[in-house]
Scaffold this motif. Structure first.
Motif, PDB file in Angstrom:
ATOM      1  N   GLY A  11      11.194 -90.250  24.154  1.00 56.10           N
ATOM      2  CA  GLY A  11      11.334 -89.007  23.454  1.00 56.10           C
ATOM      3  C   GLY A  11      12.531 -88.333  24.157  1.00 56.10           C
ATOM      4  N   VAL A  12      12.823 -87.377  23.533  1.00 57.67           N
ATOM      5  CA  VAL A  12      13.922 -86.325  24.059  1.00 57.67           C
ATOM      6  C   VAL A  12      13.808 -85.754  25.591  1.00 57.67           C
TER       7      VAL A  12
ATOM      8  N   ILE B  48      11.843 -79.403  17.551  1.00 56.42           N
ATOM      9  CA  ILE B  48      12.299 -79.990  18.975  1.00 56.42           C
ATOM     10  C   ILE B  48      11.016 -80.303  19.897  1.00 56.42           C
TER      11      ILE B  48
ATOM     12  N   LEU C 152      10.021 -83.687  18.691  1.00 54.69           N
ATOM     13  CA  LEU C 152      10.990 -84.895  19.588  1.00 54.69           C
ATOM     14  C   LEU C 152      10.793 -84.828  21.057  1.00 54.69           C
TER      15      LEU C 152
ATOM     16  N   SER D 243       7.704 -87.350  21.040  1.00 54.17           N
ATOM     17  CA  SER D 243       7.562 -88.511  20.339  1.00 54.17           C
ATOM     18  C   SER D 243       7.966 -89.641  21.167  1.00 54.17           C
TER      19      SER D 243
ATOM     20  N   VAL E 262      10.609 -91.509  20.205  1.00 57.06           N
ATOM     21  CA  VAL E 262      11.885 -91.951  20.030  1.00 57.06           C
ATOM     22  C   VAL E 262      12.524 -92.599  21.064  1.00 57.06           C
TER      23      VAL E 262
ATOM     24  N   LEU F 126      21.894 -84.379  18.036  1.00 61.79           N
ATOM     25  CA  LEU F 126      21.135 -84.894  16.911  1.00 61.79           C
ATOM     26  C   LEU F 126      21.391 -85.767  16.074  1.00 61.79           C
TER      27      LEU F 126
ATOM     28  N   LEU G 134      20.619 -89.160  17.900  1.00 62.51           N
ATOM     29  CA  LEU G 134      19.347 -89.601  18.275  1.00 62.51           C
ATOM     30  C   LEU G 134      19.036 -91.111  17.443  1.00 62.51           C
TER      31      LEU G 134
END
Length: 275
Positions: A152-153, A190, A193, A196, A198, A245, A248
């Motif tokens: 995640g971010v 956001i 994210l 998440s 990711v 962004l 990512l």
């Protein structure tokens, strides 16, 4: 003689030697953490007073300081359990609460309850993200190559990303109701994210050594970015957010390629060679 009702106070729990002096290097990381908290809370005050540009700058400073205090502690060999606990408590303020409240005071309140819900979701998502990060630190079964990626971010990046509507507002975008609703949706994005799965490249492998031929270009690039940030702060921050962004999905694609190669390598190692 009557027995005292309480045990005598031991300064170190088990009566260890009293420490009269503490090295300064052990105090510096904790001092940076405290300064980060002060910057974040001061940013909230500036937002309530209507000084929004100063508020955003203070929130970004708080995120920067809170993001580097751990690295400074490791560099100075001044890591401690007290510092780690204090840093965890400061993170939720500087990365979650302060950006959410500043953005709400600047713009999201125009959207009414949806704006407040978006701010709350971001702050809660930041807390969940930080809790998951602390849990993953103790995961010894995680493959070594995955340590190069965040899940995640990361919270410091999330604090900078979520302030994009404020950057655009400072560039002249009108704080209309439509823009407020769009910013609320962006804030929720956001937040998603943050929690998440990711994979986000951390860049830790670049933080130890730099190739000799890249030293001068790196110095020039950093200086150029700082100068642009000083001369055109809101343009530079907006471009930085958009670039992050875009980065990512590229990071997720690189993670997938690495995972595929590692899986193929593991499969080749398990299958015995044909005679």
């Amino acid at each position: 003689m009557a027995r005292p009702p309480f045990k005598p106070f031991q300064p170190h729990g088990q009566g260890g030697p009293r420490i009269h002096e503490i090295p300064l290097r052990l105090i510096i990381p904790n001092l940076i953490t405290v300064l980060a908290i002060c910057a974040g809370l001061s940013g909230i005050r500036m937002a309530f007073e209507g000084r929004f540009q100063t508020a955003v700058v203070l929130v970004l400073i708080a995120a920067l300081l809170d993001g580097i205090d751990g690295r400074i502690a490791r560099a100075l060999k001044a890591s401690s359990k007290f510092g780690a606990e204090m840093d965890s408590l400061a993170d939720i303020v500087n990365f979650g609460v302060a950006p959410a409240l500043v953005l709400y005071a600047y713009l999201l309140d125009v959207a009414g309850s949806p704006g407040w819900i978006a701010a709350l979701l971001f702050a809660i998502a930041c807390g969940l993200r930080l809790a998951r990060f602390n849990v993953l630190l103790g995961d010894e079964e995680r493959p070594a190559w995955q340590a190069d990626y965040f899940v995640g971010v990361p919270a410091p990046a999330g604090a900078a990303l979520v302030m994009l509507p404020a950057y655009l507002g400072f560039l002249g975008v009108e704080s209309s109701r439509i823009f407020a609703f769009a910013s609320s949706a962006y804030t929720i994005l956001i937040a998603i994210l943050l929690i998440s799965r990711v994979p986000v490249f951390s860049g830790k492998k670049f933080g130890v050594r730099v190739r000799r031929d890249l030293v001068l270009p790196l110095i020039l690039g950093v200086v150029a970015y700082v100068l642009l940030l000083a001369a055109y702060p809101w343009y530079t921050l907006t471009a930085s957010v958009l670039a992050y962004l875009v980065f990512l999905p590229l990071s997720a694609a690189a993670y997938a390629r690495t995972a595929r190669k590692e899986a193929e390598h593991s499969a080749a190692a398990v299958v015995p060679p044909e005679v």
